[in-house]
Design an enzyme around this catalytic site. Sequence first.
Site, PDB file in Angstrom:
ATOM      1  N   TYR A 224       0.836  -1.220   0.000  1.00 17.97           N
ATOM      2  CA  TYR A 224       0.000   0.000   0.000  1.00 17.97           C
ATOM      3  C   TYR A 224       0.864   1.260   0.000  1.00 17.97           C
ATOM      4  CZ  TYR A 224      -3.838   3.077   1.651  1.00 17.97           C
ATOM      5  OH  TYR A 224      -4.763   4.082   1.805  1.00 17.97           O
ATOM      6  N   LYS A 228       0.968   4.145  -2.852  1.00 14.22           N
ATOM      7  CA  LYS A 228       0.614   5.541  -2.543  1.00 14.22           C
ATOM      8  C   LYS A 228       1.809   6.485  -2.778  1.00 14.22           C
ATOM      9  CE  LYS A 228      -3.721   4.886  -1.449  1.00 14.22           C
ATOM     10  NZ  LYS A 228      -4.804   5.389  -2.309  1.00 14.22           N
TER      11      LYS A 228
END
Length: 317
Positions: A224, A228
Amino acid sequence: MASFSTFKCISISGKSCGNNKVSFCGHNMCSMQLQHCVNHSQRPSRVSFAISGIKAQVATTQQANVETTESVEAPVVIVTGASRGIGKAIAIAFGKAGCKVLVNYVKSSKEAEEVCKEIEGVGGQALAFRGDVSNETDVASMIKTAVDAWGTVDVLVNNAGIIRDTLLMKMKTSQWKEVIDLNLTGVFLCTQAAAKIMMKQRKGRIINIASIVGLVGNVGQGNYSAAKAGVIGFTKSAAREYSARGINVNAIAPGFIISELTVNLSEDIKKAYIEKIPLGRYGQPEEVAGLVEFLALNSAAGYMTGQVLTIDGGMVM
Ligand code: NAP
């Protein structure tokens, strides 16, 4: 503000098909279902209406000095992952501003329809579109759907995102790929497709929902945080490339916001987060939505591009 009387649903061709919702398999994979929910008595078209203030207009730098009351067309906005959580709050905020909002989702069709109804209840227009933003064909159909219905795309909010948290030592390649494909490649695909339309009109606003985890990392979120962080780098590159075409690209990095993504975290983790938040509370989706609305519609944001705005109660400063 425009007001409409009938709640009608239309096929992808834009032809009225009564008041029933229409399922549409847009390509041979049949992976998409289109549900246009247009609160309008005729085929949807760009609507001119008078508004006051600076809301509901996608202003370019050149437009920064517009009169406070003038006739403008309602901006066409695409919000990915808008069936719930932060995306839902964003879509409704645009509805309140009188926009035409495409509500993208992948599974939650009932929830997406509810979001459409809510948008129309507060003065916007809406259509729900089922499609996987990590799938190039779905993305092309999503953009085409907005253009067929409303003529253009003024604002894109890349919000759809997932987590597949686990420690790196246990992370499967599939968990890595799933998160990168949706959270990063999806942003690339939607941006590229929407920018093609925006470049023609030489204006547009793109807002990417990143995360503070993309700035500082997090245990159990290697996939993640990489996605991001990638979104943040991508935002800056896209901002540089598209600036000459009148397209502003910015990112928002939320901290801990209450949504389905975070509600199931263990109480221990939630407590640990709260202790790290100077403002001592979690954020609300509506707070993120307000910032998105500013970047998308406010003329003052016409002079902002390539920025990453954190909204995290002060966690990262
Ligand atoms: P959420 O409540 O889990 O909602 C996720 C949304 O994404 C849903 O509408 C879902 O649609 C959609 N979606 C999932 N897979 C998709 C796909 N393949 N194609 C299109 N749409 C898809 O998440 P959230 O908390 O609101 O998060 C929204 C964004 O904010 C994400 O990018 C997330 O990383 C970011 N963010 C959240 C927080 C937080 O604390 N919540 C913090 C920082 C950043 P369905 O309902 O149809 O599955």
